[in-house]
Design an enzyme around this catalytic site. Sequence first.
Site, PDB file in Angstrom:
ATOM      1  N   GLU A  37       0.839  -1.215   0.000  1.00  0.00           N
ATOM      2  CA  GLU A  37       0.000   0.000   0.000  1.00  0.00           C
ATOM      3  C   GLU A  37       0.863   1.250   0.000  1.00  0.00           C
ATOM      4  O   GLU A  37       1.829   1.352   0.753  1.00  0.00           O
ATOM      5  CB  GLU A  37      -0.902  -0.023   1.238  1.00  0.00           C
ATOM      6  CG  GLU A  37      -2.290   0.494   0.972  1.00  0.00           C
ATOM      7  CD  GLU A  37      -3.063  -0.358  -0.011  1.00  0.00           C
ATOM      8  OE1 GLU A  37      -3.075  -0.009  -1.211  1.00  0.00           O
ATOM      9  OE2 GLU A  37      -3.656  -1.364   0.406  1.00  0.00           O
ATOM     10  N   ASP A 175      -4.396   0.543  -9.567  1.00  0.00           N
ATOM     11  CA  ASP A 175      -5.819   0.246  -9.746  1.00  0.00           C
ATOM     12  C   ASP A 175      -6.167  -0.041 -11.208  1.00  0.00           C
ATOM     13  O   ASP A 175      -6.904  -0.982 -11.521  1.00  0.00           O
ATOM     14  CB  ASP A 175      -6.667   1.412  -9.230  1.00  0.00           C
ATOM     15  CG  ASP A 175      -6.307   1.786  -7.800  1.00  0.00           C
ATOM     16  OD1 ASP A 175      -5.649   0.974  -7.123  1.00  0.00           O
ATOM     17  OD2 ASP A 175      -6.694   2.885  -7.357  1.00  0.00           O
TER      18      ASP A 175
HETATM   19  C1  GLA Z   1      -5.205   4.627  -4.262  1.00  0.00           C
HETATM   20  C2  GLA Z   1      -4.462   4.921  -5.561  1.00  0.00           C
HETATM   21  C3  GLA Z   1      -3.454   3.829  -5.885  1.00  0.00           C
HETATM   22  C4  GLA Z   1      -2.558   3.523  -4.696  1.00  0.00           C
HETATM   23  C5  GLA Z   1      -3.388   3.337  -3.422  1.00  0.00           C
HETATM   24  C6  GLA Z   1      -2.535   3.171  -2.200  1.00  0.00           C
HETATM   25  O1  GLA Z   1      -6.023   3.510  -4.427  1.00  0.00           O
HETATM   26  O2  GLA Z   1      -5.372   5.038  -6.632  1.00  0.00           O
HETATM   27  O3  GLA Z   1      -2.686   4.190  -7.018  1.00  0.00           O
HETATM   28  O4  GLA Z   1      -1.599   4.532  -4.529  1.00  0.00           O
HETATM   29  O5  GLA Z   1      -4.287   4.415  -3.212  1.00  0.00           O
HETATM   30  O6  GLA Z   1      -1.801   2.009  -2.256  1.00  0.00           O
END
Ligand code: GLA
Length: 388
Positions: A37, A175
């Site tokens: 994360e 994502d």
């Molecule tokens: C959000 C962002 C991702 C990532 C997460 C944390 O979901 O869209 O790109 O940085 O936070 O891991």
Amino acid sequence: MTLNELTDHVSQLFAKTFGRPPRWIVAAPGRVNVIGEHTDYNDGFVLPMAIEFYTVMAADLSSSSSSSFFDTLFKETAQIEVSQPVLRGDPKWSNYIRGVIAGFQQRGEKIPALDVLVHSTVPLGGGLSSSAALEVSTATLLETAIGKKVDPVEKALLCQKAEHEFAGMPCGIMDQFISVMGRKNHLLLLDCRSRRTELVPLDDPSVAVLIMNTNVKHELTGSEYPTRRRQCEAAAKILGVPSLRDATADALEAAKGKMDPVVYRRARHVIGEIERTVHAAEGVRASNWPTVGQLMYASHYSLRDDYQVSCPELDAVVEIAKAIGVTGGVYGCRMTGGGFGGCCVALVKADAVEAISKKIAADYKKKIGIEPTIFVSRPAAGATVIKS
Ligand code: GLA
């Protein structure tokens, strides 16, 4: 609802709305991140999986010059003039779609006017990437409508750019990559620097991935996320490396005196989390669930204490899960996604899912005063064309 049932449902909704059957149907999934994360924008590793919750789009060519996107959740239509360069506009949710259309236009593609019905089962604001699912679903629909495939990496990057430029969220690549590249029964180990991916099988029927939505969303994400990015960049600069991917725990300790204590803690999270993610992938390959579970708890505590993106509701779920313990069937649990609300993810024994869900729901309600939403998902496939 299975994806097939969902598709039938969306097909019927399209027919009801537009008075004819759809010509194309596509779907893109949300995701849950098992571990890794706030590492993606630090060139690190992430280990997400696509979930069995989708944004489905049913569509046909339109007889008008603009596209109509009807969203079943907002119950409103976004009219998008596609004969000219698409810009940001209203309603707000349409910006994810607009950004992707603009990305295709910038690649020199002529986008036909479409009638589209948008229906999503990815909970909004739950940290399960409903926005990436919307972007990737749009990109998949456009590929189908123009009859041209975009390279998967290019496609994910185009969707990320849409989020940056049209939704103002400076997200990393996780994502959109998982929504494009997810594979049934696999986690995706993504090296966010080289963008190399490795599918890690997660098909052991004795384990399950439990997702627990705290059903709270603290409105901090907007400002806190870019601040975290800047703090990471500041740490990398002090350490003299291009990104925290290149930093070691020893180098960080040696530079501690030269660093703002908050920046130091942010970097400590990222450096540790990148290492945990690589180890967790090894643990999954070896079906070493207790080890993976311990790494998940360590990730949570680091996000809570060093990165400071958790909240009392997420912490409550993790503490309840921890109290159930391995004897009660929980290997590990952590917050997932950007933080400040949304969901926790747990790795649990499949035959204990029901008992664990009941216990977490009851204890969370007692402690926080609201009902969580708890569900299980197998790792799902990434974006798919269902009807072409
Ligand atoms: C959000 C962002 C991702 C990532 C997460 C944390 O979901 O869209 O790109 O940085 O936070 O891991």
